[in-house]
Design a protein around this motif. Structure first.
Motif, PDB file in Angstrom:
ATOM      1  N   ILE A  41       0.842  -1.208   0.000  1.00  0.00           N
ATOM      2  CA  ILE A  41       0.000   0.000   0.000  1.00  0.00           C
ATOM      3  C   ILE A  41       0.873   1.253   0.000  1.00  0.00           C
ATOM      4  O   ILE A  41       0.582   2.227  -0.719  1.00  0.00           O
ATOM      5  N   ALA A  42       1.949   1.253   0.772  1.00  0.00           N
ATOM      6  CA  ALA A  42       2.845   2.408   0.795  1.00  0.00           C
ATOM      7  C   ALA A  42       3.431   2.657  -0.586  1.00  0.00           C
ATOM      8  O   ALA A  42       3.553   3.813  -1.032  1.00  0.00           O
ATOM      9  N   ALA A  43       3.803   1.587  -1.290  1.00  0.00           N
ATOM     10  CA  ALA A  43       4.358   1.734  -2.642  1.00  0.00           C
ATOM     11  C   ALA A  43       3.322   2.321  -3.590  1.00  0.00           C
ATOM     12  O   ALA A  43       3.634   3.158  -4.444  1.00  0.00           O
ATOM     13  N   ARG A  44       2.064   1.907  -3.466  1.00  0.00           N
ATOM     14  CA  ARG A  44       1.002   2.448  -4.328  1.00  0.00           C
ATOM     15  C   ARG A  44       0.771   3.933  -4.047  1.00  0.00           C
ATOM     16  O   ARG A  44       0.551   4.721  -4.971  1.00  0.00           O
ATOM     17  N   ILE A  45       0.819   4.291  -2.773  1.00  0.00           N
ATOM     18  CA  ILE A  45       0.627   5.710  -2.422  1.00  0.00           C
ATOM     19  C   ILE A  45       1.758   6.549  -3.002  1.00  0.00           C
ATOM     20  O   ILE A  45       1.528   7.628  -3.552  1.00  0.00           O
ATOM     21  N   ARG A  46       2.971   6.042  -2.909  1.00  0.00           N
ATOM     22  CA  ARG A  46       4.110   6.753  -3.474  1.00  0.00           C
ATOM     23  C   ARG A  46       3.942   6.942  -4.980  1.00  0.00           C
ATOM     24  O   ARG A  46       4.317   7.974  -5.543  1.00  0.00           O
ATOM     25  N   ALA A  47       3.374   5.953  -5.642  1.00  0.00           N
ATOM     26  CA  ALA A  47       3.241   6.009  -7.100  1.00  0.00           C
ATOM     27  C   ALA A  47       2.135   6.956  -7.544  1.00  0.00           C
ATOM     28  O   ALA A  47       2.210   7.560  -8.615  1.00  0.00           O
ATOM     29  N   VAL A  48       1.099   7.094  -6.710  1.00  0.00           N
ATOM     30  CA  VAL A  48      -0.073   7.882  -7.110  1.00  0.00           C
ATOM     31  C   VAL A  48      -0.030   9.302  -6.557  1.00  0.00           C
ATOM     32  O   VAL A  48      -0.316  10.265  -7.262  1.00  0.00           O
ATOM     33  N   ALA A  49       0.333   9.445  -5.270  1.00  0.00           N
ATOM     34  CA  ALA A  49       0.315  10.777  -4.647  1.00  0.00           C
ATOM     35  C   ALA A  49       1.390  11.661  -5.285  1.00  0.00           C
ATOM     36  O   ALA A  49       2.471  11.192  -5.606  1.00  0.00           O
ATOM     37  N   PRO A  50       1.094  12.952  -5.510  1.00  0.00           N
ATOM     38  CA  PRO A  50       2.078  13.865  -6.109  1.00  0.00           C
ATOM     39  C   PRO A  50       3.365  13.886  -5.291  1.00  0.00           C
ATOM     40  O   PRO A  50       3.347  14.118  -4.091  1.00  0.00           O
ATOM     41  N   SER A  51       4.475  13.637  -5.941  1.00  0.00           N
ATOM     42  CA  SER A  51       5.741  13.555  -5.220  1.00  0.00           C
ATOM     43  C   SER A  51       6.098  14.862  -4.536  1.00  0.00           C
ATOM     44  O   SER A  51       6.763  14.877  -3.499  1.00  0.00           O
ATOM     45  N   SER A  52       5.655  15.991  -5.125  1.00  0.00           N
ATOM     46  CA  SER A  52       5.988  17.281  -4.536  1.00  0.00           C
ATOM     47  C   SER A  52       5.341  17.474  -3.178  1.00  0.00           C
ATOM     48  O   SER A  52       5.756  18.334  -2.408  1.00  0.00           O
ATOM     49  N   HIS A  53       4.321  16.668  -2.879  1.00  0.00           N
ATOM     50  CA  HIS A  53       3.641  16.786  -1.605  1.00  0.00           C
ATOM     51  C   HIS A  53       4.061  15.678  -0.633  1.00  0.00           C
ATOM     52  O   HIS A  53       4.302  15.938   0.534  1.00  0.00           O
ATOM     53  N   TYR A  54       4.147  14.459  -1.100  1.00  0.00           N
ATOM     54  CA  TYR A  54       4.391  13.336  -0.210  1.00  0.00           C
ATOM     55  C   TYR A  54       5.865  12.994  -0.048  1.00  0.00           C
ATOM     56  O   TYR A  54       6.213  12.127   0.753  1.00  0.00           O
ATOM     57  N   GLU A  55       6.727  13.656  -0.782  1.00  0.00           N
ATOM     58  CA  GLU A  55       8.144  13.350  -0.656  1.00  0.00           C
ATOM     59  C   GLU A  55       8.693  13.768   0.704  1.00  0.00           C
ATOM     60  O   GLU A  55       9.752  13.300   1.132  1.00  0.00           O
ATOM     61  N   VAL A  56       7.951  14.637   1.413  1.00  0.00           N
ATOM     62  CA  VAL A  56       8.405  15.058   2.741  1.00  0.00           C
ATOM     63  C   VAL A  56       8.157  13.981   3.784  1.00  0.00           C
ATOM     64  O   VAL A  56       8.676  14.062   4.903  1.00  0.00           O
ATOM     65  N   VAL A  57       7.339  12.974   3.453  1.00  0.00           N
ATOM     66  CA  VAL A  57       7.039  11.895   4.395  1.00  0.00           C
ATOM     67  C   VAL A  57       8.080  10.792   4.210  1.00  0.00           C
ATOM     68  O   VAL A  57       8.155  10.186   3.137  1.00  0.00           O
TER      69      VAL A  57
END
Length: 426
Positions: A41-57
């Motif tokens: 699930i974490a890998a799917r979120i990384r693939a779908v969520a905009p990297s500019s927003h979720y890269e801080v996590v």
């Protein structure tokens, strides 16, 4: 309350359908695979969520959040533990602190929920622990559980966002106060203040001082947001008697826009300082803004710019001295009955505002020009100052400014009427 209702609905749905045993068995099997599912699930979120927003996590943190949500949901479904929405609230608070926009977090949750449901269906088909009919019947309960988790996350997110906003406003307010008080600040402190306020260290800036309608009440409600919509940055501080602002003037047009906003929203007097370039000079600018504010008519929402109103500023700069001047020059008129006094002062003000034109003043006052001339003669008779003598005009104008700047001085009758009889055309 909403989360509690959802949890209750979940439990009721499972009991009413009579499939709690089957679902519990399936959830128990999935708990053994929770680490594997969390990674997926974490890998799917990384693939779908905009990297500019979720890269801080951090990757480990995201995977751990997925694991916590999966354990929470599966333990609730298996009957091992009640649903814990506080765990979701903690994740929501964390994302707010990391500045991940809520829409991005919601996207990640949708990805997670979809992946969780797919895992439930796949495991049900693989193990045959739950039949198709029972799985469909339990689906609504599972979605209600996910709704409760999502609402818990959103609640935590909003709480943290509100706390950050409040803390940010307090920090901004404290820095604005330090600048306004003219405290000694080293270079690093000034740069920090500029960064928090969202302005460069070098201006031009201006200071705004506005009278408040009451203790603790704003003089210019929402002024920071209104100016921001015009791309004008500012920081504000509310004191018991004044609302004060530091405004960054990025372009020459910004000063005109500021004037329009202030005139539109001012309730009482507002003063605007001359522009200045160094934030360290904010304390000096505040003194000018206060003088300009006092130079306005005490009974109106006048906006006075220091550089544009030398006469009003000169009068307000030494209120004690000017009170004496006003008494000496206009004392005989102030002693007249209220109606006659107000007519003469209003006429003097209109005549001055119209550049000494009796004709223009008459239009403003809705009287005949000869009436204006007659009133000016009466002013000269009472004060001993002629409106044809430059010195007399100066003294009358300064004294009038001082009178208008005194609170609770208002006309009791329309300017076109009098408390005594006078001919319409002199």
């Amino acid at each position: 309350m909403r989360e509690a209702n959802l949890i209750g609905e979940l439990e009721k749905t499972l009991l009413d359908t009579g499939i709690d045993t089957q679902i519990s068995a399936l959830a128990t099997v999935l708990l053994d695979r929770v680490g594997e599912l969390a990674k997926e699930i974490a890998a799917r979120i990384r693939a779908v969520a905009p990297s500019s927003h979720y890269e801080v996590v951090p990757a480990e943190e995201l995977e751990e959040a997925c694991r916590a949500h999966l354990c929470n949901a599966l333990q609730a479904l298996s009957g091992q533990a009640p649903l814990d929405t506080e765990a979701a609230a903690r994740v929501g608070r964390r994302r707010a602190q990391e500045n991940v926009p809520l829409p991005s977090v919601m996207t990640a949750y949708r990805v997670g929920v979809k992946s969780f449901w797919e895992a439930v269906v796949a495991e049900a088909l693989r193990t045959s622990l739950v039949g198709s009919d029972q799985l469909v019947a339990a689906a609504s309960a599972i979605w209600e559980l996910q709704d409760a988790i999502t609402e818990g996350m959103v609640s935590g997110y909003h709480d943290a966002a509100s706390q950050r906003l409040l803390a940010g406003e307090r920090e901004r307010s404290a820095l604005v106060e330090a600048l306004l008080e003219g405290r000694s600040m080293d270079v690093d402190a000034v740069w920090s203040a500029a960064e928090v306020l969202g302005v460069p260290r070098n201006g031009p800036f201006t200071v705004v001082a506005a009278e408040v309608p009451g203790i603790g009440r704003q003089a210019l409600p929402e002024v920071a947001a209104i100016l921001s919509r015009r791309d004008i940055r500012s920081g504000w501080r509310l004191r018991p008697d004044l609302e004060l602002g530091i405004v960054y003037l990025r372009t020459s047009r910004d000063l005109d826009d500021l004037a329009r906003v202030l005139r539109q929203h001012a309730q009482l007097r507002v003063g605007v300082s001359p522009t200045y370039d160094d934030l360290c000079r904010t304390g000096d600018a505040l003194r000018f803004a206060k003088v300009a504010m006092r130079g306005g008519d005490a009974e109106s929402g006048a906006v006075t710019f220091f550089d544009d109103s030398p006469l009003a500023v000169a009068s307000a700069g030494a209120p004690g001295v000017m009170a004496r001047v006003a008494s000496n020059v206009l004392g005989p008129i102030e002693a007249l009955p209220a109606g006659e006094r107000d007519v003469l002062l209003d006429t003097l003000e209109a005549w001055s505002a119209c550049g000494g034109s009796a004709e223009e003043a008459a239009k403003r006052l809705y009287v005949h020009p000869n009436t204006v001339r007659m009133r000016l003669r009466r002013i000269a008779e009472h004060t001993g100052r002629s409106v044809s003598d430059p010195r007399g005009i100066t003294e009358l104008s300064l004294a009038l400014c001082a009178v208008r700047q005194t609170p609770n001085h208002s006309s009791s009758e329309p300017a076109g009427s009098t408390g005594s009889t006078e001919p319409a055309d002199g």
